[in-house]
Design an enzyme around this catalytic site. Sequence first.
Site, PDB file in Angstrom:
ATOM      1  N   HIS A  25      -5.188 -57.503 101.225  1.00 48.24           N
ATOM      2  CA  HIS A  25      -5.716 -56.300 101.856  1.00 48.24           C
ATOM      3  C   HIS A  25      -7.143 -57.263 102.662  1.00 48.24           C
ATOM      4  O   HIS A  25      -7.298 -58.571 102.126  1.00 48.24           O
ATOM      5  CB  HIS A  25      -6.297 -55.269 101.295  1.00 48.24           C
ATOM      6  CG  HIS A  25      -5.164 -54.014 100.085  1.00 48.24           C
ATOM      7  ND1 HIS A  25      -5.512 -53.145 100.405  1.00 48.24           N
ATOM      8  CD2 HIS A  25      -4.087 -53.913 101.118  1.00 48.24           C
ATOM      9  CE1 HIS A  25      -4.420 -52.238  99.611  1.00 48.24           C
ATOM     10  NE2 HIS A  25      -4.311 -53.397 100.350  1.00 48.24           N
ATOM     11  N   GLU A  48     -10.637 -57.072 102.542  1.00 45.43           N
ATOM     12  CA  GLU A  48     -11.682 -58.229 101.676  1.00 45.43           C
ATOM     13  C   GLU A  48     -11.137 -59.107 101.100  1.00 45.43           C
ATOM     14  O   GLU A  48     -11.521 -60.111 101.221  1.00 45.43           O
ATOM     15  CB  GLU A  48     -11.283 -56.959 100.697  1.00 45.43           C
ATOM     16  CG  GLU A  48     -12.476 -55.413 100.986  1.00 45.43           C
ATOM     17  CD  GLU A  48     -11.171 -54.796 101.699  1.00 45.43           C
ATOM     18  OE1 GLU A  48     -10.185 -55.231 101.659  1.00 45.43           O
ATOM     19  OE2 GLU A  48     -11.638 -53.455 100.854  1.00 45.43           O
ATOM     20  N   ASP A  88      14.284 -38.752 133.005  1.00 45.03           N
ATOM     21  CA  ASP A  88      13.879 -39.789 133.655  1.00 45.03           C
ATOM     22  C   ASP A  88      14.738 -40.668 132.394  1.00 45.03           C
ATOM     23  O   ASP A  88      14.831 -42.323 132.951  1.00 45.03           O
ATOM     24  CB  ASP A  88      12.432 -40.164 132.880  1.00 45.03           C
ATOM     25  CG  ASP A  88      11.171 -39.370 133.907  1.00 45.03           C
ATOM     26  OD1 ASP A  88      11.764 -39.155 134.898  1.00 45.03           O
ATOM     27  OD2 ASP A  88      10.368 -39.490 133.610  1.00 45.03           O
TER      28      ASP A  88
HETATM   29  N1  LIG Z   1       3.705 -39.378 134.888  1.00 45.87           N
HETATM   30  C1  LIG Z   1       4.072 -38.856 133.350  1.00 45.87           C
HETATM   31  O1  LIG Z   1       2.865 -39.861 132.108  1.00 45.87           O
HETATM   32  C2  LIG Z   1       5.152 -38.541 133.085  1.00 45.87           C
HETATM   33  C3  LIG Z   1       5.160 -38.331 130.984  1.00 45.87           C
HETATM   34  C4  LIG Z   1       6.583 -37.811 131.490  1.00 45.87           C
HETATM   35  C5  LIG Z   1       7.468 -37.103 132.123  1.00 45.87           C
HETATM   36  N2  LIG Z   1       7.194 -36.844 133.737  1.00 45.87           N
HETATM   37  C6  LIG Z   1       7.963 -36.754 134.425  1.00 45.87           C
HETATM   38  O2  LIG Z   1       7.982 -34.912 133.916  1.00 45.87           O
HETATM   39  C7  LIG Z   1       8.258 -34.415 134.389  1.00 45.87           C
HETATM   40  C8  LIG Z   1       9.415 -33.446 133.284  1.00 45.87           C
HETATM   41  O3  LIG Z   1       8.147 -32.505 132.949  1.00 45.87           O
HETATM   42  P1  LIG Z   1       8.075 -31.258 132.846  1.00 45.87           P
HETATM   43  O4  LIG Z   1       6.890 -31.094 132.487  1.00 45.87           O
HETATM   44  O5  LIG Z   1       9.572 -30.644 134.111  1.00 45.87           O
HETATM   45  O6  LIG Z   1       8.965 -31.598 131.363  1.00 45.87           O
HETATM   46  P2  LIG Z   1       9.450 -31.603 129.876  1.00 45.87           P
HETATM   47  O7  LIG Z   1       7.798 -31.229 129.573  1.00 45.87           O
HETATM   48  O8  LIG Z   1       9.551 -32.820 129.897  1.00 45.87           O
HETATM   49  O9  LIG Z   1       9.683 -30.665 129.370  1.00 45.87           O
HETATM   50  C9  LIG Z   1       9.874 -29.329 129.098  1.00 45.87           C
HETATM   51  C10 LIG Z   1      11.324 -28.711 128.069  1.00 45.87           C
HETATM   52  O10 LIG Z   1      10.277 -29.550 126.664  1.00 45.87           O
HETATM   53  C11 LIG Z   1      11.768 -28.390 125.896  1.00 45.87           C
HETATM   54  N3  LIG Z   1      10.413 -27.299 125.222  1.00 45.87           N
HETATM   55  C12 LIG Z   1      10.280 -27.543 123.501  1.00 45.87           C
HETATM   56  N4  LIG Z   1       9.447 -26.898 122.975  1.00 45.87           N
HETATM   57  C13 LIG Z   1       8.618 -26.297 123.654  1.00 45.87           C
HETATM   58  C14 LIG Z   1       7.259 -25.291 124.366  1.00 45.87           C
HETATM   59  N5  LIG Z   1       7.428 -25.012 123.457  1.00 45.87           N
HETATM   60  N6  LIG Z   1       7.120 -25.614 125.553  1.00 45.87           N
HETATM   61  C15 LIG Z   1       7.943 -25.692 126.800  1.00 45.87           C
HETATM   62  N7  LIG Z   1       8.801 -26.426 126.843  1.00 45.87           N
HETATM   63  C16 LIG Z   1       9.383 -26.956 125.093  1.00 45.87           C
HETATM   64  C17 LIG Z   1      12.054 -27.412 126.597  1.00 45.87           C
HETATM   65  O11 LIG Z   1      13.202 -27.475 126.200  1.00 45.87           O
HETATM   66  P3  LIG Z   1      14.639 -26.663 127.033  1.00 45.87           P
HETATM   67  O12 LIG Z   1      14.780 -26.499 128.032  1.00 45.87           O
HETATM   68  O13 LIG Z   1      15.784 -27.387 125.566  1.00 45.87           O
HETATM   69  O14 LIG Z   1      13.722 -25.205 125.824  1.00 45.87           O
HETATM   70  C18 LIG Z   1      11.310 -27.752 128.525  1.00 45.87           C
HETATM   71  O15 LIG Z   1      12.871 -27.422 129.081  1.00 45.87           O
HETATM   72  C19 LIG Z   1      10.260 -35.339 134.913  1.00 45.87           C
HETATM   73  O16 LIG Z   1       9.466 -35.149 135.940  1.00 45.87           O
HETATM   74  C20 LIG Z   1       9.375 -36.721 133.969  1.00 45.87           C
HETATM   75  O17 LIG Z   1       9.585 -37.485 135.298  1.00 45.87           O
HETATM   76  C21 LIG Z   1       6.011 -38.097 134.034  1.00 45.87           C
END
Ligand SMILES: NC(=O)c1ccc[n+]([C@@H]2O[C@H](COP(=O)([O-])OP(=O)(O)OC[C@H]3O[C@@H](n4cnc5c(N)ncnc54)[C@H](OP(=O)(O)O)[C@@H]3O)[C@@H](O)[C@H]2O)c1
Length: 354
Positions: A44, A46, A193
């Site tokens: 640790h 310390e 992605d």
């Molecule tokens: N710039 C960034 O930092 C960044 C980071 C990550 C992603 N992205 C982009 O974000 C896009 C995808 O984002 P998105 O918003 O379309 O989808 P998402 O949040 O990646 O995925 C949505 C999916 O999550 C699942 N899910 C599980 N529990 C849920 C809940 N309680 N509520 C809603 N969904 C839940 C569902 O799957 P089911 O369909 O099975 O129900 C839903 O279809 C991509 O184009 C990616 O390139 C960008």
Amino acid sequence: MQRALRLAKLGWGQVAPNPLVGAVLLRGGSIVGEGYHAAFGEPHAEIVALESCSDPRETTCVVNLEPCSHVGKTGPCVDALIAAGVSRVVFAVHDPDPEASGGGQRLRRAGIEVEIGVCRDEAVALNAPFLCSKVRPDRPFVALKIATSLDGFLTDSRKQSRWISGPEAREWVHWLRAGFDAIAVGRRTALLDDPQLTARGDIEPRVPPKRVVLGRKGPIERDLQLVRSARDIPTLLVVDPEAVTQVSRQLEGTNVTIHEAVGLEASLRLLRQQGIESVLVEGGGLLAGALLDEDLLDRVYWIQAPLWLGAGTPAFAQQKATSLSDVSRWTVVEQGSLGGDTLLVVDRRPCLLE
Ligand SMILES: NC(=O)c1ccc[n+]([C@@H]2O[C@H](COP(=O)([O-])OP(=O)(O)OC[C@H]3O[C@@H](n4cnc5c(N)ncnc54)[C@H](OP(=O)(O)O)[C@@H]3O)[C@@H](O)[C@H]2O)c1
């Protein structure tokens, strides 16, 4: 204490499930010894600080967490401090672990002056995943990392997100991942992605983070690199119970493990049961919005790139409307720059302070 906090951070990615701890020995305001907990199972902070000092008698030990009073993988730090003749101990935050706590009291009983609470908020923020895992054992510490345009989009209108942020920010994300037990994405991000979700920066994590895809009904495709590399990196897919049979059939023969849970809260409980104490969610917007709506986020790491997109995937979809009179403010725990991008880190409320 600032020095102790900086030293503590050097254990990032190596110490979990232990906390990040740094310690400094002072005599007359000068540093005469210092150290940090470098890896799980190793001495640790310390002890490292005491060993680095030729004569620790009558020194002040400054440490960001209460010295432990139990025998774990190493002996109690409290006994070592007493035996070394340290005259004063300053620590930032109590250890909530029932096994390790009580160090402050034991030091006082041994006649050592003890001061508690210096830089407490910073120390709580630094070890929030550890502290939360002790006081809230039913689910992991949940952090969200997003990179957006200034108008809050994760992608452009053609769903392209590569790359919103610059190379420095992307390098930093690899460092960030090394400190989490698991990296999670929503199912649509996994499909669109096909991210690797591995820590490929300068720091190699002692235990590489597991990967988690949160879905509800839908499957993920067999030819995703996430699926193909699941033999080397544990990868979990969480879906609704009704979807399990179909998804299991589709992913038969792959190394993705399929778990069932109804809703996000139950999914997080399941992750904790799988030994995951901290999870970094990396989008997308539907998942981020749902986590926010259900009050399941503890921290957001928000990278803002200096550009406007006008349209695209919103960072937080489907949020409940809140009036300004009812809204609760988050706490800013860090602000900085990553190359040309801006980093903002906010905590909902450290669970230790709930
Ligand atoms: N710039 C960034 O930092 C960044 C980071 C990550 C992603 N992205 C982009 O974000 C896009 C995808 O984002 P998105 O918003 O379309 O989808 P998402 O949040 O990646 O995925 C949505 C999916 O999550 C699942 N899910 C599980 N529990 C849920 C809940 N309680 N509520 C809603 N969904 C839940 C569902 O799957 P089911 O369909 O099975 O129900 C839903 O279809 C991509 O184009 C990616 O390139 C960008």
